[in-house]
Design a protein around this motif. Structure first.
Motif, mmCIF file in Angstrom:
data_model
loop_
_atom_site.group_PDB
_atom_site.id
_atom_site.type_symbol
_atom_site.label_atom_id
_atom_site.label_comp_id
_atom_site.label_asym_id
_atom_site.label_seq_id
_atom_site.Cartn_x
_atom_site.Cartn_y
_atom_site.Cartn_z
ATOM 1 N N ALA A 98 -5.079 -9.366 -1.789
ATOM 2 C CA ALA A 98 -4.188 -9.816 -0.718
ATOM 3 C C ALA A 98 -4.967 -10.603 0.333
ATOM 4 C CB ALA A 98 -3.485 -8.625 -0.080
ATOM 5 N N SER A 99 -6.166 -10.162 0.646
ATOM 6 C CA SER A 99 -6.962 -10.860 1.658
ATOM 7 C C SER A 99 -7.409 -12.240 1.178
ATOM 8 C CB SER A 99 -8.178 -10.026 2.072
ATOM 9 O OG SER A 99 -9.183 -10.063 1.087
ATOM 10 N N ARG A 100 -7.351 -12.461 -0.136
ATOM 11 C CA ARG A 100 -7.663 -13.776 -0.712
ATOM 12 C C ARG A 100 -6.417 -14.596 -0.991
ATOM 13 N NH1 ARG A 100 -12.371 -12.444 -5.201
ATOM 14 N NH2 ARG A 100 -13.624 -11.078 -3.862
ATOM 15 N N GLY A 101 -5.240 -13.999 -0.755
ATOM 16 C CA GLY A 101 -3.977 -14.693 -0.983
ATOM 17 C C GLY A 101 -3.613 -14.808 -2.451
ATOM 18 N N LEU A 102 -4.079 -13.857 -3.266
ATOM 19 C CA LEU A 102 -3.880 -13.926 -4.719
ATOM 20 C C LEU A 102 -2.906 -12.859 -5.204
ATOM 21 C CD1 LEU A 102 -7.652 -14.339 -5.665
ATOM 22 C CD2 LEU A 102 -5.944 -16.144 -5.311
ATOM 23 N N GLY A 137 -2.197 -6.107 6.873
ATOM 24 C CA GLY A 137 -2.758 -7.393 7.267
ATOM 25 C C GLY A 137 -4.010 -7.787 6.509
ATOM 26 N N VAL A 138 -4.367 -9.051 6.666
ATOM 27 C CA VAL A 138 -5.584 -9.598 6.050
ATOM 28 C C VAL A 138 -6.765 -9.087 6.852
ATOM 29 C CG1 VAL A 138 -6.831 -11.710 5.519
ATOM 30 C CG2 VAL A 138 -4.364 -11.632 5.255
ATOM 31 N N ALA A 184 1.099 -12.477 -0.938
ATOM 32 C CA ALA A 184 0.145 -11.558 -1.578
ATOM 33 C C ALA A 184 0.233 -10.165 -0.956
ATOM 34 C CB ALA A 184 -1.275 -12.099 -1.470
ATOM 35 N N ARG A 185 0.380 -10.089 0.379
ATOM 36 C CA ARG A 185 0.524 -8.780 1.021
ATOM 37 C C ARG A 185 1.797 -8.077 0.557
ATOM 38 N NH1 ARG A 185 -1.608 -11.643 5.438
ATOM 39 N NH2 ARG A 185 0.468 -12.000 6.303
ATOM 40 N N GLN A 186 2.869 -8.858 0.347
ATOM 41 C CA GLN A 186 4.114 -8.277 -0.162
ATOM 42 C C GLN A 186 3.933 -7.775 -1.596
ATOM 43 O OE1 GLN A 186 6.796 -11.569 0.175
ATOM 44 N NE2 GLN A 186 7.300 -11.151 2.304
ATOM 45 N N ILE A 187 3.325 -8.590 -2.430
ATOM 46 C CA ILE A 187 3.115 -8.228 -3.839
ATOM 47 C C ILE A 187 2.312 -6.948 -3.954
ATOM 48 C CG2 ILE A 187 1.869 -8.904 -5.938
ATOM 49 C CD1 ILE A 187 2.688 -11.842 -5.228
ATOM 50 N N HIS A 188 1.240 -6.860 -3.161
ATOM 51 C CA HIS A 188 0.315 -5.731 -3.273
ATOM 52 C C HIS A 188 0.701 -4.552 -2.369
ATOM 53 C CE1 HIS A 188 -2.272 -8.010 -5.872
ATOM 54 N NE2 HIS A 188 -2.285 -9.002 -5.012
ATOM 55 N N LEU A 220 -8.085 -0.560 -3.066
ATOM 56 C CA LEU A 220 -9.146 -1.444 -2.590
ATOM 57 C C LEU A 220 -9.040 -2.825 -3.245
ATOM 58 C CD1 LEU A 220 -11.667 -1.416 -0.750
ATOM 59 C CD2 LEU A 220 -12.977 -0.759 -2.761
ATOM 60 N N ALA A 221 -8.780 -2.849 -4.534
ATOM 61 C CA ALA A 221 -8.629 -4.118 -5.260
ATOM 62 C C ALA A 221 -7.401 -4.875 -4.774
ATOM 63 C CB ALA A 221 -8.537 -3.858 -6.759
ATOM 64 N N ARG A 222 -6.289 -4.168 -4.554
ATOM 65 C CA ARG A 222 -5.082 -4.828 -4.057
ATOM 66 C C ARG A 222 -5.295 -5.411 -2.670
ATOM 67 N NH1 ARG A 222 -2.726 -0.015 -5.672
ATOM 68 N NH2 ARG A 222 -1.912 0.377 -3.582
#
Length: 68
Positions: free
Chosen positions: A42-46, A66-67, A58-62, A36-38
């Motif tokens: 990701a939805s915030r681009g962080l 999709g957002v 961010a989606r790749q990192i986490h 949930l945190a990831r």
């Protein structure tokens, strides 16, 4: 209330207002709070440090979809 964490009560106080059914589901392992945190980061681009990296990165990192 005290927590066994590096964060202050003010920083994690949001957990006190979480619905009981959500906390219970997390305690039973039915809700993955890490995922949930990831997804939220990701939805915030962080990234994992809370730094802006853009939505795609961010989606790749986490490793999430999709957002929201």
């Amino acid at each position: 209330m005290t927590y066994t964490t590096q964060f202050t009560v003010d920083e994690v106080g949001f957990i006190q207002i979480a619905l009981t059914k959500v906390l219970a589901a997390a305690a039973r392992g039915e809700l993955d709070l890490n995922l949930l945190a990831r997804e939220e980061l990701a939805s915030r681009g962080l990234d994992t440090q809370g730094e802006w990296v853009g939505f795609d990165r961010a989606r790749q990192i986490h490793k999430v979809g999709g957002v929201k």
